[in-house]
Scaffold this active site. Sequence first.
Site, PDB file in Angstrom:
ATOM      1  N   ASP A  42       5.788  23.768 -55.532  1.00 49.61           N
ATOM      2  CA  ASP A  42       6.076  22.385 -54.745  1.00 49.61           C
ATOM      3  C   ASP A  42       6.265  22.555 -53.059  1.00 49.61           C
ATOM      4  O   ASP A  42       6.123  21.925 -52.198  1.00 49.61           O
ATOM      5  CB  ASP A  42       7.118  21.412 -55.331  1.00 49.61           C
ATOM      6  CG  ASP A  42       8.280  22.297 -55.466  1.00 49.61           C
ATOM      7  OD1 ASP A  42       9.124  22.629 -54.315  1.00 49.61           O
ATOM      8  OD2 ASP A  42       8.936  22.244 -56.471  1.00 49.61           O
ATOM      9  N   GLU A  89       2.262  31.847 -57.434  1.00 48.80           N
ATOM     10  CA  GLU A  89       2.351  30.400 -58.219  1.00 48.80           C
ATOM     11  C   GLU A  89       1.133  30.780 -58.991  1.00 48.80           C
ATOM     12  O   GLU A  89      -0.141  30.968 -58.918  1.00 48.80           O
ATOM     13  CB  GLU A  89       2.143  29.257 -57.185  1.00 48.80           C
ATOM     14  CG  GLU A  89       1.576  28.128 -57.863  1.00 48.80           C
ATOM     15  CD  GLU A  89       2.687  27.586 -58.815  1.00 48.80           C
ATOM     16  OE1 GLU A  89       2.290  27.195 -60.102  1.00 48.80           O
ATOM     17  OE2 GLU A  89       3.965  27.529 -58.768  1.00 48.80           O
ATOM     18  N   ASP A 146      -0.235  34.792 -62.214  1.00 43.88           N
ATOM     19  CA  ASP A 146       0.557  34.728 -63.256  1.00 43.88           C
ATOM     20  C   ASP A 146       1.828  35.443 -62.655  1.00 43.88           C
ATOM     21  O   ASP A 146       1.890  36.697 -62.412  1.00 43.88           O
ATOM     22  CB  ASP A 146       0.036  35.297 -64.620  1.00 43.88           C
ATOM     23  CG  ASP A 146       1.370  35.123 -65.661  1.00 43.88           C
ATOM     24  OD1 ASP A 146       1.996  36.509 -65.640  1.00 43.88           O
ATOM     25  OD2 ASP A 146       1.424  34.368 -66.112  1.00 43.88           O
ATOM     26  N   GLY A 147       2.978  35.020 -62.479  1.00 45.08           N
ATOM     27  CA  GLY A 147       4.245  35.920 -62.150  1.00 45.08           C
ATOM     28  C   GLY A 147       4.499  36.948 -62.919  1.00 45.08           C
ATOM     29  O   GLY A 147       4.681  38.158 -62.199  1.00 45.08           O
ATOM     30  N   ASP A 169      11.813  30.880 -59.426  1.00 47.07           N
ATOM     31  CA  ASP A 169      11.859  29.384 -59.316  1.00 47.07           C
ATOM     32  C   ASP A 169      10.925  29.028 -60.585  1.00 47.07           C
ATOM     33  O   ASP A 169      10.131  28.300 -60.412  1.00 47.07           O
ATOM     34  CB  ASP A 169      11.506  28.801 -58.033  1.00 47.07           C
ATOM     35  CG  ASP A 169      11.605  27.506 -57.968  1.00 47.07           C
ATOM     36  OD1 ASP A 169      12.367  26.897 -58.801  1.00 47.07           O
ATOM     37  OD2 ASP A 169      10.909  26.887 -57.019  1.00 47.07           O
ATOM     38  N   SER A 170      11.573  29.334 -61.724  1.00 47.15           N
ATOM     39  CA  SER A 170      10.719  29.101 -62.977  1.00 47.15           C
ATOM     40  C   SER A 170      11.033  27.876 -63.659  1.00 47.15           C
ATOM     41  O   SER A 170      12.248  27.142 -63.363  1.00 47.15           O
ATOM     42  CB  SER A 170      10.844  30.140 -64.101  1.00 47.15           C
ATOM     43  OG  SER A 170      12.136  30.110 -64.491  1.00 47.15           O
ATOM     44  N   THR A 171      10.295  27.157 -64.286  1.00 44.61           N
ATOM     45  CA  THR A 171      10.375  25.984 -65.377  1.00 44.61           C
ATOM     46  C   THR A 171      11.417  26.609 -66.448  1.00 44.61           C
ATOM     47  O   THR A 171      11.816  27.650 -66.531  1.00 44.61           O
ATOM     48  CB  THR A 171       9.224  25.439 -65.768  1.00 44.61           C
ATOM     49  OG1 THR A 171       8.762  26.410 -66.544  1.00 44.61           O
ATOM     50  CG2 THR A 171       8.431  24.911 -64.746  1.00 44.61           C
ATOM     51  N   ASP A 172      11.723  25.597 -67.239  1.00 42.27           N
ATOM     52  CA  ASP A 172      12.662  26.140 -68.433  1.00 42.27           C
ATOM     53  C   ASP A 172      11.878  27.125 -69.517  1.00 42.27           C
ATOM     54  O   ASP A 172      10.432  27.170 -69.167  1.00 42.27           O
ATOM     55  CB  ASP A 172      13.125  24.669 -69.407  1.00 42.27           C
ATOM     56  CG  ASP A 172      14.171  24.231 -68.373  1.00 42.27           C
ATOM     57  OD1 ASP A 172      15.126  24.906 -67.741  1.00 42.27           O
ATOM     58  OD2 ASP A 172      14.166  22.986 -68.522  1.00 42.27           O
ATOM     59  N   GLN A 199       0.060  17.579 -72.020  1.00 42.43           N
ATOM     60  CA  GLN A 199       1.441  17.631 -71.226  1.00 42.43           C
ATOM     61  C   GLN A 199       1.129  16.054 -70.537  1.00 42.43           C
ATOM     62  O   GLN A 199       0.062  15.633 -70.365  1.00 42.43           O
ATOM     63  CB  GLN A 199       1.601  18.570 -70.302  1.00 42.43           C
ATOM     64  CG  GLN A 199       0.556  18.793 -69.330  1.00 42.43           C
ATOM     65  CD  GLN A 199       0.730  20.167 -68.515  1.00 42.43           C
ATOM     66  OE1 GLN A 199       1.698  20.834 -68.698  1.00 42.43           O
ATOM     67  NE2 GLN A 199       0.140  20.138 -67.259  1.00 42.43           N
TER      68      GLN A 199
END
Length: 282
Positions: A86, A106, A138-139, A157-160, A31
């Site tokens: 963040d 997180e 890990d959520g 509040d996750s990423t895609d 990434q």
Amino acid sequence: MSEWIREPLHDGWAQTLRADETLFDSATEHQRLRVFENARFGRILTLDDVVQTTEGDNFIYHEMMTHVPILAHGAAKRVCIVGGGDGGMAREVLRHSSVEQVTMVEIDAGVVEFSKRYLPMLSQGAFEDPRLDLVIADGADFMRNAEGEEFDVIIIDSTDPIGPGEVLFTDTFYGHAKRAMAAGGIMVTQNGVPFMQGDELTGTMRAFQALFDDATCYLATIPTYAGGPMAFGWGTDSTARSVSLCELQERFAKSGLEPDYYTPDVHQAAFALPGYVQKLIP
């Protein structure tokens, strides 16, 4: 020299952002994480050139994912945030003096430290608030073992749903999260831009309809999450969504909040869905 960065998130359509100054760039075989300055949006964080958050417009996303469920609930004391490394989500939750405890889960401690260094304007000291309990885990694993926690509000509040964020969009995860909710609790999720990512919203709504008495979404327009308004999933067994405007105004006044996007009127209007979004809800 300035560089124009093309965001490749959507098939057949893209936005570009000018990087006036690059502050961090870590390209690996897996990434590429970048932080750069942009004349309009300030500091921007991208992952594989996909915008994650910006200094300029993050307030819309964070205010709408926190103030809508908390003020609709009316008596939220315990809040859980999954993701949000963040610190922006914790910042807005902690503006509510009525909230007594915030658990933030997180997966990567490095994200928190990175954000403290390069994006301190997002957290604004939230990580130092004694009400915040930062859990590095890990959520999905956290929720699997969180039965009996009794959170009043859960914010995903996750990423895609790509890579590590994919597991946070599954029926199993939502089911585990519901078990960790107090009676009358509310769960909200980020579900992308439905005009471009309709399957994300449809998948979450199918799961929510099987779990909650009230399952829908609400919208907010965030400039750098381009392609139309963003959808936030809403799930609860309560009647919190039908709280009157008068009551919302009273709760808002009592809260002492001074947001830049959220208002009680916007709160109510956000649940008015255009036809194409209604068709994405089974």
